[in-house]
Scaffold this motif. Sequence first.
Motif, PDB file in Angstrom:
ATOM      1  N   THR A  35      57.656  38.422  82.790  1.00  0.00           N
ATOM      2  CA  THR A  35      57.571  37.985  81.395  1.00  0.00           C
ATOM      3  C   THR A  35      56.968  36.604  81.250  1.00  0.00           C
ATOM      4  O   THR A  35      57.186  35.711  82.078  1.00  0.00           O
ATOM      5  CB  THR A  35      58.954  38.044  80.692  1.00  0.00           C
ATOM      6  OG1 THR A  35      58.805  37.595  79.336  1.00  0.00           O
ATOM      7  CG2 THR A  35      59.973  37.162  81.392  1.00  0.00           C
ATOM      8  N   ASP A  36      56.190  36.480  80.197  1.00  0.00           N
ATOM      9  CA  ASP A  36      55.705  35.189  79.754  1.00  0.00           C
ATOM     10  C   ASP A  36      56.910  34.382  79.251  1.00  0.00           C
ATOM     11  O   ASP A  36      57.980  34.950  78.985  1.00  0.00           O
ATOM     12  CB  ASP A  36      54.696  35.441  78.625  1.00  0.00           C
ATOM     13  CG  ASP A  36      54.189  34.179  77.997  1.00  0.00           C
ATOM     14  OD1 ASP A  36      53.760  33.287  78.743  1.00  0.00           O
ATOM     15  OD2 ASP A  36      54.233  34.074  76.756  1.00  0.00           O
ATOM     16  N   LEU A  37      56.756  33.088  79.144  1.00  0.00           N
ATOM     17  CA  LEU A  37      57.848  32.252  78.650  1.00  0.00           C
ATOM     18  C   LEU A  37      57.589  31.764  77.214  1.00  0.00           C
ATOM     19  O   LEU A  37      58.290  32.156  76.280  1.00  0.00           O
ATOM     20  CB  LEU A  37      58.041  31.060  79.599  1.00  0.00           C
ATOM     21  CG  LEU A  37      59.028  29.982  79.168  1.00  0.00           C
ATOM     22  CD1 LEU A  37      60.416  30.556  78.941  1.00  0.00           C
ATOM     23  CD2 LEU A  37      59.091  28.872  80.229  1.00  0.00           C
ATOM     24  N   ASP A  38      56.556  30.961  77.062  1.00  0.00           N
ATOM     25  CA  ASP A  38      56.338  30.281  75.782  1.00  0.00           C
ATOM     26  C   ASP A  38      55.955  31.244  74.665  1.00  0.00           C
ATOM     27  O   ASP A  38      54.985  31.987  74.771  1.00  0.00           O
ATOM     28  CB  ASP A  38      55.243  29.228  75.935  1.00  0.00           C
ATOM     29  CG  ASP A  38      55.723  28.062  76.787  1.00  0.00           C
ATOM     30  OD1 ASP A  38      56.931  27.776  76.747  1.00  0.00           O
ATOM     31  OD2 ASP A  38      54.894  27.463  77.484  1.00  0.00           O
ATOM     32  N   ASN A  39      56.726  31.191  73.616  1.00  0.00           N
ATOM     33  CA  ASN A  39      56.548  32.029  72.437  1.00  0.00           C
ATOM     34  C   ASN A  39      56.798  33.512  72.698  1.00  0.00           C
ATOM     35  O   ASN A  39      56.544  34.350  71.839  1.00  0.00           O
ATOM     36  CB  ASN A  39      55.182  31.811  71.771  1.00  0.00           C
ATOM     37  CG  ASN A  39      55.277  30.781  70.655  1.00  0.00           C
ATOM     38  OD1 ASN A  39      56.371  30.494  70.186  1.00  0.00           O
ATOM     39  ND2 ASN A  39      54.148  30.251  70.235  1.00  0.00           N
ATOM     40  N   THR A  40      57.295  33.817  73.902  1.00  0.00           N
ATOM     41  CA  THR A  40      57.748  35.183  74.186  1.00  0.00           C
ATOM     42  C   THR A  40      59.272  35.200  74.248  1.00  0.00           C
ATOM     43  O   THR A  40      59.918  35.961  73.545  1.00  0.00           O
ATOM     44  CB  THR A  40      57.146  35.689  75.506  1.00  0.00           C
ATOM     45  OG1 THR A  40      55.729  35.801  75.341  1.00  0.00           O
ATOM     46  CG2 THR A  40      57.716  37.048  75.893  1.00  0.00           C
ATOM     47  N   LEU A  41      59.843  34.318  75.084  1.00  0.00           N
ATOM     48  CA  LEU A  41      61.311  34.234  75.196  1.00  0.00           C
ATOM     49  C   LEU A  41      61.883  33.147  74.296  1.00  0.00           C
ATOM     50  O   LEU A  41      62.984  33.282  73.764  1.00  0.00           O
ATOM     51  CB  LEU A  41      61.717  33.967  76.648  1.00  0.00           C
ATOM     52  CG  LEU A  41      61.334  35.033  77.674  1.00  0.00           C
ATOM     53  CD1 LEU A  41      61.915  34.679  79.044  1.00  0.00           C
ATOM     54  CD2 LEU A  41      61.783  36.422  77.254  1.00  0.00           C
ATOM     55  N   GLY A 119      54.550  39.793  76.996  1.00  0.00           N
ATOM     56  CA  GLY A 119      53.982  38.520  76.555  1.00  0.00           C
ATOM     57  C   GLY A 119      53.546  38.559  75.104  1.00  0.00           C
ATOM     58  O   GLY A 119      53.528  39.618  74.473  1.00  0.00           O
ATOM     59  N   ASP A 120      53.201  37.378  74.584  1.00  0.00           N
ATOM     60  CA  ASP A 120      52.818  37.273  73.173  1.00  0.00           C
ATOM     61  C   ASP A 120      51.323  37.079  72.977  1.00  0.00           C
ATOM     62  O   ASP A 120      50.869  36.964  71.848  1.00  0.00           O
ATOM     63  CB  ASP A 120      53.569  36.107  72.503  1.00  0.00           C
ATOM     64  CG  ASP A 120      53.077  34.765  72.992  1.00  0.00           C
ATOM     65  OD1 ASP A 120      53.133  34.525  74.216  1.00  0.00           O
ATOM     66  OD2 ASP A 120      52.602  33.961  72.170  1.00  0.00           O
ATOM     67  N   GLN A 121      50.562  37.038  74.066  1.00  0.00           N
ATOM     68  CA  GLN A 121      49.133  36.761  73.907  1.00  0.00           C
ATOM     69  C   GLN A 121      48.243  37.838  74.525  1.00  0.00           C
ATOM     70  O   GLN A 121      48.401  38.183  75.702  1.00  0.00           O
ATOM     71  CB  GLN A 121      48.772  35.432  74.573  1.00  0.00           C
ATOM     72  CG  GLN A 121      49.120  34.223  73.738  1.00  0.00           C
ATOM     73  CD  GLN A 121      48.326  33.019  74.218  1.00  0.00           C
ATOM     74  OE1 GLN A 121      47.117  32.990  74.127  1.00  0.00           O
ATOM     75  NE2 GLN A 121      49.021  32.048  74.752  1.00  0.00           N
ATOM     76  N   LEU A 122      47.294  38.296  73.728  1.00  0.00           N
ATOM     77  CA  LEU A 122      46.330  39.273  74.241  1.00  0.00           C
ATOM     78  C   LEU A 122      45.431  38.661  75.308  1.00  0.00           C
ATOM     79  O   LEU A 122      45.101  39.308  76.299  1.00  0.00           O
ATOM     80  CB  LEU A 122      45.439  39.790  73.099  1.00  0.00           C
ATOM     81  CG  LEU A 122      46.077  40.641  72.012  1.00  0.00           C
ATOM     82  CD1 LEU A 122      45.002  41.059  71.010  1.00  0.00           C
ATOM     83  CD2 LEU A 122      46.732  41.876  72.609  1.00  0.00           C
ATOM     84  N   THR A 124      45.797  36.336  77.489  1.00  0.00           N
ATOM     85  CA  THR A 124      46.333  35.950  78.796  1.00  0.00           C
ATOM     86  C   THR A 124      47.239  37.052  79.357  1.00  0.00           C
ATOM     87  O   THR A 124      46.937  37.652  80.383  1.00  0.00           O
ATOM     88  CB  THR A 124      47.148  34.641  78.678  1.00  0.00           C
ATOM     89  OG1 THR A 124      48.153  34.791  77.664  1.00  0.00           O
ATOM     90  CG2 THR A 124      46.264  33.474  78.330  1.00  0.00           C
ATOM     91  N   ASP A 125      48.323  37.350  78.639  1.00  0.00           N
ATOM     92  CA  ASP A 125      49.329  38.290  79.143  1.00  0.00           C
ATOM     93  C   ASP A 125      48.794  39.723  79.231  1.00  0.00           C
ATOM     94  O   ASP A 125      48.912  40.382  80.270  1.00  0.00           O
ATOM     95  CB  ASP A 125      50.566  38.267  78.234  1.00  0.00           C
ATOM     96  CG  ASP A 125      51.110  36.857  78.056  1.00  0.00           C
ATOM     97  OD1 ASP A 125      51.281  36.168  79.086  1.00  0.00           O
ATOM     98  OD2 ASP A 125      51.345  36.440  76.909  1.00  0.00           O
ATOM     99  N   VAL A 126      48.209  40.190  78.134  1.00  0.00           N
ATOM    100  CA  VAL A 126      47.764  41.588  78.094  1.00  0.00           C
ATOM    101  C   VAL A 126      46.471  41.769  78.891  1.00  0.00           C
ATOM    102  O   VAL A 126      46.352  42.707  79.691  1.00  0.00           O
ATOM    103  CB  VAL A 126      47.591  42.074  76.635  1.00  0.00           C
ATOM    104  CG1 VAL A 126      47.001  43.483  76.602  1.00  0.00           C
ATOM    105  CG2 VAL A 126      48.932  42.050  75.907  1.00  0.00           C
TER     106      VAL A 126
HETATM  107 MG   LIG Z   1      53.080  32.845  75.442  1.00  0.00          MG
END
Ligand SMILES: [Mg+2]
Length: 174
Positions: A35-41, A119-122, A124-126
């Motif tokens: 999992t991503d951290l910032d703005n995800t958790l 994650g919350d970002q296409l 980077t995360d996706v």
């Molecule tokens: Mg994030």
Amino acid sequence: MKIIEDKFLPSHFVKRYEDITPEFLRAHNIKAVMTDLDNTLVAFDAADADDNVLKWIKTLNESNIKLLILSNGNKKRVSAFAEPHGIEYIAEAKKPMLGNFHQGLKLLGTKKKNTIMVGDQLMTDVLGANRANINSILVVPVKEKDGWATYLNRRIERVIMKYFRSKNMINWED
Ligand SMILES: [Mg+2]
């Protein structure tokens, strides 16, 4: 456009990480969560894990689902969040570059098909998960505000999200 879908379409959309339950993960044969951290958790500027995050992590633990934080955030920030709670992490991960997705799989000891990226970002995360051939779940950012480094990514993301919406490919509105 197939190229946009291949690179940026997540496997699932949910509103919050709390919607990712052990039942959901089991139904998709997932044994480990990156999992991503910032703005995800938590909000990108929140230093510590809150009770909800800890409760979610505990629930996953109890269901034998492994967890690893894969964050582009700096080591100081990510370790301050993760270490007090014994959460495994990779900081400065350089998502969407592949290296730390592979390192994450190694640490988790799970196969790609049994691992999912949250994650919350296409951009980077996706994108990283798709490039690494790992399933992914996109969440709505915890907070509308981001760090400055995310500004350009968000602008591009808005265009891609508009396209997905026009194709009815997403089932939530943000
Ligand atoms: Mg994030």
